[in-house]
Write a protein that holds these residues in place. Structure first.
Motif, PDB file in Angstrom:
ATOM      1  N   THR A 130       0.731  -1.471   0.017  1.00  0.00           N
ATOM      2  CA  THR A 130       0.050   0.121  -0.047  1.00  0.00           C
ATOM      3  C   THR A 130       0.864   1.274   0.091  1.00  0.00           C
ATOM      4  O   THR A 130       0.836   2.154  -0.672  1.00  0.00           O
ATOM      5  CB  THR A 130      -1.003   0.065   1.193  1.00  0.00           C
ATOM      6  N   LYS A 190       2.588   1.737  -3.337  1.00  0.00           N
ATOM      7  CA  LYS A 190       1.656   2.251  -4.424  1.00  0.00           C
ATOM      8  C   LYS A 190       1.242   3.561  -4.319  1.00  0.00           C
ATOM      9  O   LYS A 190       1.106   4.469  -5.213  1.00  0.00           O
ATOM     10  CB  LYS A 190       0.521   1.324  -4.779  1.00  0.00           C
ATOM     11  N   TRP A 191       0.900   3.845  -3.049  1.00  0.00           N
ATOM     12  CA  TRP A 191       0.642   5.377  -2.530  1.00  0.00           C
ATOM     13  C   TRP A 191       1.765   6.444  -3.091  1.00  0.00           C
ATOM     14  O   TRP A 191       1.608   7.404  -3.498  1.00  0.00           O
ATOM     15  CB  TRP A 191       0.201   5.669  -1.088  1.00  0.00           C
ATOM     16  N   VAL A 230       0.378   8.788  -5.617  1.00  0.00           N
ATOM     17  CA  VAL A 230      -0.069  10.017  -5.016  1.00  0.00           C
ATOM     18  C   VAL A 230       1.267  11.008  -4.695  1.00  0.00           C
ATOM     19  O   VAL A 230       1.303  12.062  -5.078  1.00  0.00           O
ATOM     20  CB  VAL A 230      -0.797   9.710  -3.664  1.00  0.00           C
ATOM     21  N   GLU A 252      -8.013   7.951   0.824  1.00  0.00           N
ATOM     22  CA  GLU A 252      -6.841   8.580   0.056  1.00  0.00           C
ATOM     23  C   GLU A 252      -5.671   7.486  -0.422  1.00  0.00           C
ATOM     24  O   GLU A 252      -5.112   7.090  -1.231  1.00  0.00           O
ATOM     25  CB  GLU A 252      -6.285   9.647   0.577  1.00  0.00           C
ATOM     26  N   VAL A 253      -5.363   6.933   0.928  1.00  0.00           N
ATOM     27  CA  VAL A 253      -4.252   5.561   0.916  1.00  0.00           C
ATOM     28  C   VAL A 253      -4.693   4.378   0.433  1.00  0.00           C
ATOM     29  O   VAL A 253      -4.198   4.018  -0.630  1.00  0.00           O
ATOM     30  CB  VAL A 253      -3.685   5.746   2.383  1.00  0.00           C
ATOM     31  N   VAL A 281      -5.970   3.779  -3.400  1.00  0.00           N
ATOM     32  CA  VAL A 281      -5.006   3.664  -4.642  1.00  0.00           C
ATOM     33  C   VAL A 281      -5.079   2.331  -5.565  1.00  0.00           C
ATOM     34  O   VAL A 281      -4.498   2.067  -6.442  1.00  0.00           O
ATOM     35  CB  VAL A 281      -3.518   3.984  -3.991  1.00  0.00           C
TER      36      VAL A 281
END
Length: 401
Positions: free
Chosen positions: A116, A119-120, A124, A272-273, A276
């Motif tokens: 996670t 990927k964030w 992001v 938001e996290v 993704v």
């Protein structure tokens, strides 16, 4: 040969030697007590490394499991079931977060948190491809998969399992200066245990966790709190981070979430996290299965009352008052912990932590050694005052106090 000896010999012959358990063979258990195959009773002061926070065979949890067993136990994530939405929503609410990624074991949750965060970082934060870094602490224990042991500092966990997964930087636990220097533009997360369990119940210096929280906010880095052992009531709060007013970006949960009945773990964070992910990028056949959700929902309901957190705080204070007197006797070199959790370092002249645990077993108490000299205590939160006092008396007896 006794029944215990026979079963131990059979297990030794047919099970890969990844553990060296104490020579006790449990047959039944209730609350804080375990009975072996010969009928001997033991007070459990380990509680499955916090998986049994609510005791063995907790009635509420057993009833929840039995009811679900009569309905549906597995759909896979190819379909929804009627307990899934409530599990995700109520666990997110308990954590003050928005989304849940359900998995099975604790280390699977850590692996999921790592994926996670990366990927964030790419989607992001804008970290260049393949450049994401995660900062961890020395003395950590986050599990034993290949990726996780890649950032372990325990030689036993790492030896002969390489090559190791790159992308991690290790800094001393409790050292804010080292943490500040480690954070770069490519750092996507800091992964920490708020209290290090396997290292011997190591509580960081006051101000460390808030300092890490401030640094991660300043540098646009995710703060990931591994509360697999420390969370869900163990320290007297729902989460150990709460003792210093810290709210991480991501919780990694497990152990007690399954009530000692089924493995249930999860990553909990913001939309938001965890948002993704796209379908197909991550998954788990058994993660969030109906039986797991039914048990975990009851665990969440029990924690929502605050009863068990308060009990851990009260009994923990009682336990630590007793333990605090031990260093003055010369039999113990240090005592650490918070809530109903403690690490007791046995003086070298009295032997190792393992030898102390073996002597405790001889007195009817089950505990676990850690890192040579330490005896780790983590009683079920349902333990009675009298039983707790008796168990601590046995520890004093083992130490010759």
């Amino acid at each position: 040969m006794t029944a215990s000896a026979d079963l131990i010999a059979t297990a030794d012959a047919h099970c890969a030697p990844t553990y060296d358990p104490l020579p006790v063979v449990a047959a039944t258990a209730e609350g804080a007590w375990v009975t072996d195959v010969e009928g001997r009773r033991y007070l459990d002061l380990l509680a499955g490394y916090s998986a049994l926070n609510f005791g063995h065979r907790n009635r509420r949890l057993l009833e929840a499991a039995r009811a679900q067993l009569e309905r549906v136990t597995l759909t896979s994530r190819a379909f929804l079931h009627d307990r899934f939405a409530a599990f995700c929503a109520e666990l997110a609410e308990l954590c003050g977060m928005e989304m849940v990624l359900p998995v099975n074991t604790g280390v699977e949750a850590v692996e999921s948190a790592v994926k996670t965060a990366r990927k964030w970082g790419y989607r992001v934060k804008g970290v260049p491809s393949e450049m994401a870094k995660i900062v961890v602490a020395s003395g950590n224990f986050h599990g034993r998969t290949t990726t996780v042991i890649s950032f372990s500092t325990d030689p036993e966990a790492r030896a002969d399992f390489g090559p190791y997964t790159p992308g991690f930087q290790i800094v001393p636990y409790g050292d804010l200066t080292a943490m500040r220097e480690a954070l770069t533009e490519n750092t996507v997360a800091v992964l920490l245990e708020p209290i290090q369990g396997e290292s011997g119940v190591i509580v960081p210096p006051e101000g460390y966790l808030p300092g890490v929280r401030e640094l991660t906010r300043e540098r646009n880095v995710l703060f990931v709190a591994d509360e697999i052992q420390s969370g869900l009531g163990r320290t007297g709060r729902t989460f150990a981070c709460e003792h210093e007013g810290v709210v991480p970006d991501m919780y990694v949960l497990g152990k007690a979430l399954g009530g000692g009945i089924v493995p249930v773990s999860a990553v909990v964070s913001s939309a938001e996290v965890l948002g993704v992910f796209r379908p197909g990028e991550h998954g788990s056949t058994f993660g969030g299965n109906p039986l797991a959700c039914a048990v975990a929902l009851e665990v969440i309901a029990m924690l929502r009352t605050g009863e068990f957190q308060a009990r851990a705080a009260e009994l923990g204070a009682r336990m630590h008052r007793t333990l605090a007197a031990l260093p003055a006797t010369g039999t113990v070199t240090a005592v650490r912990g918070r809530g109903l959790w403690a690490g007791v370092d046995v003086a070298p002249r009295l032997g190792t932590g393992r030898q102390a645990a073996e002597r405790l077993m001889g007195r009817g108490v089950l505990a676990k050694e850690s890192h040579g000299a330490t005896v780790r205590l983590s009683p079920p939160l349902v333990i009675g005052e009298t039983d707790l006092d008796w168990g601590l008396e046995q520890l004093a007896g083992v130490l010759g106090v």
